[in-house]
Design a protein around this motif. Sequence first.
Motif, PDB file in Angstrom:
ATOM      1  N   ASP A   1       0.191  -0.921   2.071  1.00 15.66           N
ATOM      2  CA  ASP A   1      -1.141  -1.134   1.502  1.00 15.66           C
ATOM      3  C   ASP A   1      -1.873   0.207   1.503  1.00 15.66           C
ATOM      4  O   ASP A   1      -2.051   0.809   2.560  1.00 15.66           O
ATOM      5  N   LEU A   2      -2.314   0.663   0.337  1.00 14.55           N
ATOM      6  CA  LEU A   2      -2.978   1.961   0.240  1.00 14.55           C
ATOM      7  C   LEU A   2      -4.477   1.856  -0.027  1.00 14.55           C
ATOM      8  O   LEU A   2      -5.077   2.786  -0.556  1.00 14.55           O
ATOM      9  N   GLU A   3      -5.103   0.753   0.361  1.00 16.71           N
ATOM     10  CA  GLU A   3      -6.562   0.651   0.250  1.00 16.71           C
ATOM     11  C   GLU A   3      -7.226   1.668   1.185  1.00 16.71           C
ATOM     12  O   GLU A   3      -8.202   2.303   0.835  1.00 16.71           O
ATOM     13  N   GLY A   4      -6.695   1.809   2.382  1.00 17.84           N
ATOM     14  CA  GLY A   4      -7.142   2.821   3.336  1.00 17.84           C
ATOM     15  C   GLY A   4      -6.052   3.860   3.503  1.00 17.84           C
ATOM     16  O   GLY A   4      -4.948   3.717   2.971  1.00 17.84           O
ATOM     17  N   PRO A   5      -6.316   4.932   4.248  1.00 20.42           N
ATOM     18  CA  PRO A   5      -5.315   5.983   4.420  1.00 20.42           C
ATOM     19  C   PRO A   5      -4.141   5.533   5.288  1.00 20.42           C
ATOM     20  O   PRO A   5      -4.319   4.826   6.278  1.00 20.42           O
TER      21      PRO A   5
ATOM     22  N   VAL B   1       2.822  -2.382   6.321  1.00 20.37           N
ATOM     23  CA  VAL B   1       1.742  -1.530   6.812  1.00 20.37           C
ATOM     24  C   VAL B   1       0.482  -1.935   6.057  1.00 20.37           C
ATOM     25  O   VAL B   1       0.396  -1.747   4.843  1.00 20.37           O
ATOM     26  N   LEU B   2      -0.491  -2.525   6.766  1.00 19.95           N
ATOM     27  CA  LEU B   2      -1.737  -2.989   6.155  1.00 19.95           C
ATOM     28  C   LEU B   2      -2.872  -2.060   6.564  1.00 19.95           C
ATOM     29  O   LEU B   2      -3.232  -2.016   7.736  1.00 19.95           O
ATOM     30  N   SER B   3      -3.430  -1.335   5.607  1.00 22.08           N
ATOM     31  CA  SER B   3      -4.456  -0.343   5.901  1.00 22.08           C
ATOM     32  C   SER B   3      -5.870  -0.904   5.814  1.00 22.08           C
ATOM     33  O   SER B   3      -6.834  -0.181   6.050  1.00 22.08           O
ATOM     34  N   HIS B   4      -6.009  -2.168   5.462  1.00 25.91           N
ATOM     35  CA  HIS B   4      -7.342  -2.769   5.382  1.00 25.91           C
ATOM     36  C   HIS B   4      -7.239  -4.264   5.662  1.00 25.91           C
ATOM     37  O   HIS B   4      -6.146  -4.832   5.688  1.00 25.91           O
TER      38      HIS B   4
END
Length: 159
Positions: free
Chosen positions: A63-67, A82-85
């Motif tokens: 997930d590329l919403e966050g870094p 990998v969950l960025s948000h």
Amino acid sequence: MVAELLARILIHPRLRARCLAMLGARIGRNVRIYECRFINLRNGFSNLRVGDDVHIGAGCLIDLEGPVAIGNGSALSPRVTVLSHSDPGLAHGSPLCERWEPEARGVVIGDGCWIGACATILSGSIVEDRVVVGAGALVRGSLAADEVYVGVPARATAR
């Protein structure tokens, strides 16, 4: 969407890494990215930073919403998520957002880490250097360097 599809259909894992670098990700040397899925590309691939000598296995979901930062020499086994948000439904006005506000804190995976198959790393997690995360583990928060973590939630194993 076209860029994400292109990254998925490129056959060679090193070509896929080069393609992601051309699309805005910061990709180190000798990186192998097998067929995986990238979601929440509002900022393109600019939220992805991958160090040197990294292996990202087949079937991973990032997930590329966050870094998202993956350190030198780290390996993500197949089907790692990998969950960025986190967002309980802001776009459709979910009342859950009043209690659990959406956030995008990102994920950091240090140098020399090994993330086991089907592990999930949640937003805000920091995996320090040389950490091993067991298959199927759920990571939330910080994991101290030089430890092995297993389970749901992930906990350090006894020495």
